[in-house]
Every structure is written in C-alpha cells, then in structure tokens.
Design an enzyme around this catalytic site. Structure first.
Site, PDB file in Angstrom:
ATOM      1  N   SER A 146     -19.912 -23.852 -57.743  1.00 59.64           N
ATOM      2  CA  SER A 146     -20.586 -23.238 -58.895  1.00 59.64           C
ATOM      3  C   SER A 146     -20.665 -24.236 -60.047  1.00 59.64           C
ATOM      4  O   SER A 146     -19.803 -25.117 -60.164  1.00 59.64           O
ATOM      5  CB  SER A 146     -19.798 -22.011 -59.374  1.00 59.64           C
ATOM      6  OG  SER A 146     -20.319 -21.527 -60.599  1.00 59.64           O
ATOM      7  N   TYR A 159     -11.414 -18.710 -62.132  1.00 59.71           N
ATOM      8  CA  TYR A 159     -12.659 -18.932 -61.364  1.00 59.71           C
ATOM      9  C   TYR A 159     -13.129 -20.378 -61.533  1.00 59.71           C
ATOM     10  O   TYR A 159     -13.432 -21.060 -60.549  1.00 59.71           O
ATOM     11  CB  TYR A 159     -13.730 -17.957 -61.859  1.00 59.71           C
ATOM     12  CG  TYR A 159     -15.052 -18.063 -61.119  1.00 59.71           C
ATOM     13  CD1 TYR A 159     -15.223 -17.477 -59.868  1.00 59.71           C
ATOM     14  CD2 TYR A 159     -16.133 -18.747 -61.671  1.00 59.71           C
ATOM     15  CE1 TYR A 159     -16.441 -17.561 -59.189  1.00 59.71           C
ATOM     16  CE2 TYR A 159     -17.353 -18.841 -61.003  1.00 59.71           C
ATOM     17  CZ  TYR A 159     -17.499 -18.247 -59.764  1.00 59.71           C
ATOM     18  OH  TYR A 159     -18.696 -18.332 -59.081  1.00 59.71           O
TER      19      TYR A 159
HETATM   20  P1  NAP Z   1     -21.579 -11.242 -54.517  1.00 60.59           P
HETATM   21  O1  NAP Z   1     -22.964 -10.728 -54.584  1.00 60.59           O
HETATM   22  O2  NAP Z   1     -20.526 -10.620 -55.360  1.00 60.59           O
HETATM   23  O3  NAP Z   1     -21.111 -11.218 -52.976  1.00 60.59           O
HETATM   24  C1  NAP Z   1     -19.833 -11.655 -52.648  1.00 60.59           C
HETATM   25  C2  NAP Z   1     -19.686 -11.705 -51.146  1.00 60.59           C
HETATM   26  O4  NAP Z   1     -18.384 -12.216 -50.836  1.00 60.59           O
HETATM   27  C3  NAP Z   1     -19.792 -10.345 -50.485  1.00 60.59           C
HETATM   28  O5  NAP Z   1     -20.426 -10.520 -49.241  1.00 60.59           O
HETATM   29  C4  NAP Z   1     -18.335  -9.940 -50.309  1.00 60.59           C
HETATM   30  O6  NAP Z   1     -18.134  -9.059 -49.205  1.00 60.59           O
HETATM   31  C5  NAP Z   1     -17.713 -11.295 -49.997  1.00 60.59           C
HETATM   32  N1  NAP Z   1     -16.269 -11.366 -50.278  1.00 60.59           N
HETATM   33  C6  NAP Z   1     -15.632 -11.192 -51.457  1.00 60.59           C
HETATM   34  N2  NAP Z   1     -14.308 -11.359 -51.304  1.00 60.59           N
HETATM   35  C7  NAP Z   1     -14.109 -11.645 -49.995  1.00 60.59           C
HETATM   36  C8  NAP Z   1     -12.963 -11.894 -49.211  1.00 60.59           C
HETATM   37  N3  NAP Z   1     -11.735 -11.892 -49.747  1.00 60.59           N
HETATM   38  N4  NAP Z   1     -13.119 -12.170 -47.894  1.00 60.59           N
HETATM   39  C9  NAP Z   1     -14.362 -12.149 -47.330  1.00 60.59           C
HETATM   40  N5  NAP Z   1     -15.486 -11.918 -48.022  1.00 60.59           N
HETATM   41  C10 NAP Z   1     -15.360 -11.653 -49.332  1.00 60.59           C
HETATM   42  O7  NAP Z   1     -21.522 -12.797 -54.871  1.00 60.59           O
HETATM   43  P2  NAP Z   1     -22.662 -13.916 -54.916  1.00 60.59           P
HETATM   44  O8  NAP Z   1     -23.214 -13.958 -56.272  1.00 60.59           O
HETATM   45  O9  NAP Z   1     -23.575 -13.785 -53.748  1.00 60.59           O
HETATM   46  O10 NAP Z   1     -21.735 -15.216 -54.768  1.00 60.59           O
HETATM   47  C11 NAP Z   1     -21.519 -15.872 -53.533  1.00 60.59           C
HETATM   48  C12 NAP Z   1     -20.821 -17.193 -53.804  1.00 60.59           C
HETATM   49  O11 NAP Z   1     -21.614 -17.974 -54.687  1.00 60.59           O
HETATM   50  C13 NAP Z   1     -19.447 -17.048 -54.490  1.00 60.59           C
HETATM   51  O12 NAP Z   1     -18.559 -18.010 -53.977  1.00 60.59           O
HETATM   52  C14 NAP Z   1     -19.762 -17.335 -55.946  1.00 60.59           C
HETATM   53  O13 NAP Z   1     -18.639 -17.826 -56.632  1.00 60.59           O
HETATM   54  C15 NAP Z   1     -20.852 -18.373 -55.791  1.00 60.59           C
HETATM   55  N6  NAP Z   1     -21.712 -18.495 -56.962  1.00 60.59           N
HETATM   56  C16 NAP Z   1     -22.439 -17.428 -57.439  1.00 60.59           C
HETATM   57  C17 NAP Z   1     -23.261 -17.602 -58.541  1.00 60.59           C
HETATM   58  C18 NAP Z   1     -24.096 -16.494 -59.122  1.00 60.59           C
HETATM   59  O14 NAP Z   1     -24.666 -16.693 -60.208  1.00 60.59           O
HETATM   60  N7  NAP Z   1     -24.233 -15.359 -58.461  1.00 60.59           N
HETATM   61  C19 NAP Z   1     -23.318 -18.847 -59.172  1.00 60.59           C
HETATM   62  C20 NAP Z   1     -22.582 -19.897 -58.673  1.00 60.59           C
HETATM   63  C21 NAP Z   1     -21.791 -19.711 -57.567  1.00 60.59           C
HETATM   64  P3  NAP Z   1     -18.344  -7.437 -49.376  1.00 60.59           P
HETATM   65  O15 NAP Z   1     -19.847  -7.215 -49.423  1.00 60.59           O
HETATM   66  O16 NAP Z   1     -17.754  -6.868 -48.142  1.00 60.59           O
HETATM   67  O17 NAP Z   1     -17.657  -7.019 -50.631  1.00 60.59           O
END
Ligand code: NAP
Length: 255
Positions: A146, A159
């Site tokens: 990120s 984080y």
């Molecule tokens: P999200 O919509 O909140 O989805 C999170 C995903 O991770 C879900 O599939 C969730 O499963 C799974 N998860 C959470 N805890 C877990 C665990 N302990 N074991 C296995 N699976 C787990 O998040 P997102 O925005 O798509 O983010 C995905 C990645 O990108 C993360 O690493 C985040 O830090 C990174 N990121 C996001 C952004 C952003 O702006 N969104 C920016 C930079 C980086 P469930 O559906 O079963 O809950």
C-alpha cells in the site's frame, strides 16, 4: 492448469485479481475468512467461465490454516505457480498513535505481515520442490502492499508499518528465491474503491477532486488486477523484487 492462491479473494482487490487470473487460464483457490457467500460467488463465476476454482475458508494469521491452504491448492490443481498475498485489514477503530493498542497491533501484524511472510515461506518451499521436479517451469509471489507503506497516517500506525515491512519482505524473498526460478513482486495500490475504503469515501472524494494525486479518480480493483496480469503474463522476465505503483501517480512528489 496452472494453480494460484489468492488470499482475501472474496472481495475488493482480491476478487478482481481472482477473476483476472481465471481469464488467464489459472485454477484459483479463492481464500476468505468471514464471507463464504462472496467467495463462493467468485468461485462459481470462475467455474461458469470454464475454469477451475475452489473457495476455501482460512485465516492467514493461523499457521494451521496457512498449511491447509497450500495443501488444498496442490491437491486441487496438482501444482502451485502463483501466490498472491492480498488479504489485509485496516487498523480497527483507526485510533490515534497515542491511543494505539497492543491488541490491534497483534491483529494487524498477524494478518498483514506474519501471515503473508509464513504463507510465502510455505509456498516457496512447495514451488522450489515443484520447479526441481519439473512440475512447474517457474513460480511467482505477488505481495499487495500500500501507499501507506511510505505515507504516514497517524490513525493507522500498525497498518502503515505492516505495509512498509512488506516492501522489505518482497526484496528478501526475491533475493533468496531468484536462483530457484521464483520471482517476487510488490504491487503498491493507492486509493482503491472497496469495502475497506467505503467508510472514508466522502473524505477521499474531496481530496481526489482537489488533486491528492495526478489522475483524479478513485482506483478500481481491476486496476490492480491488470498489474497482476502483466506480471503473470511474464512481461517482466528480467525483474524481481520490483515495486509496481498502481496509485494514479500518488508517489510523485511535487513542489
Ligand atoms: P477488503 O475489501 O476489505 O477485502 C479484504 C479481503 O481480505 C476479504 O476478501 C477478506 O475476506 C480478506 N481477509 C481479511 N482478513 C483475512 C484473514 N485474516 N485471512 C484471510 N483473508 C482475510 O480490502 P481491499 O480494499 O480489497 O484490500 C485488499 C488488500 O489491498 C489489503 O491487503 C489492503 O491492505 C490492500 N490495499 C487496499 C487499498 C484500498 O484503497 N482499498 C489500498 C492499498 C492497499 P472476507 O471477505 O471473508 O472477510
């Protein structure tokens, strides 16, 4: 069929990555932890399109679950070509640095850093074995970090630190695994529309319109999935340990 594990493949960025990998002909293990319906929907979609897929509950923070994920992927696809460490959580309650708790620290570090580190270790051991016996020609590990790995948010210290460490983790594995024909990459997303950012949508709508970064729109999960596609299609055959910014230009400093 090449086999891939996408952690957190049920929603958001991981979902888009899983669907993209299916289009590219990968069998996909769609991992989730709390939302079986979402993961099953992704797996069903992949299968309807003629691919192989399985949705598997597993907490990346659990050693037992990590071992089970690798075992299940190998049983299902007969090989493991790709691990995408995507699952991650933001800091619960977004507490100020001076109020940050050890409980949140442990949860965020176990999920965002310890989980991906030891899952990569297991995947790498399996890939090394499969490369040596000729089951796969090469392996890849992609870590979703990120912009918070270098941009400070005082309400999400844990984080930010996990994502900073993921950059070092990428380079460590890349250096160690190059001789084993395994390449390791970091994709560094900016502000992406997903459930994770839904609670701060209004704040970022305003900041983006005001020019928080050069490309004035929200990032989409598909933007990140396309970067994964470019890597797995082998368009970077002489690269490893590389960070790919998918952030609308956020990383550019300006005066
Ligand atoms: P999200 O919509 O909140 O989805 C999170 C995903 O991770 C879900 O599939 C969730 O499963 C799974 N998860 C959470 N805890 C877990 C665990 N302990 N074991 C296995 N699976 C787990 O998040 P997102 O925005 O798509 O983010 C995905 C990645 O990108 C993360 O690493 C985040 O830090 C990174 N990121 C996001 C952004 C952003 O702006 N969104 C920016 C930079 C980086 P469930 O559906 O079963 O809950």
């Amino acid at each position: 069929m090449r086999g891939a594990i996408v952690t957190g493949g049920s929603r958001g960025i991981g979902r888009a990555i899983a669907l993209e990998l299916g289009r590219l002909g990968y069998g996909v293990l769609v991992n989730y932890v709390s939302q079986p319906d979402a993961a099953n929907e992704v797996a069903a979609h992949l299968k309807e399109a003629g691919g192989m897929a399985v949705s598997v509950r597993g907490d990346v923070a659990s050693a037992r679950d990590r071992a089970m994920l690798i075992r299940t992927a190998v049983e299902k696809f007969g090989r493991l070509d790709l691990l995408v460490n995507n699952a991650g959580i933001t800091s619960p309650g977004r507490k100020d640095l001076l109020e940050a708790t050890e409980e949140n620290w442990d949860l965020v570090f176990n999920t965002n850093l310890k989980g991906p580190f030891f899952l990569s270790q297991l995947a790498a051991r399996e890939m090394v074995r499969q490369v040596r016996e000729g089951t796969i020609p090469s392996g890849k590990i992609i870590n979703v970090s990120s912009i918070s790995g270098y941009a400070v948010s005082a309400t999400r210290a844990d984080y930010c630190m996990t994502k900073a460490a993921m950059g070092m983790m990428t380079r460590l594995f890349a250096q160690r695994l190059a001789d084993e024909k395994i390449a390791v990459f970091e994709i560094c997303p900016g502000v992406i529309e997903s459930d994770m950012t839904a609670p701060v949508k209004a704040k970022y709508d305003k900041l983006i319109a005001e020019g928080l970064y050069p490309i004035r729109r929200w990032g989409r999960p598909e933007d990140v999935a396309k970067a994964v596609a470019a890597i797995v299609l082998d368009y970077f055959p002489f690269s490893t340990g590389q960070r790919f910014d998918v952030d609308g230009g956020f990383h550019i400093r300006s005066l």
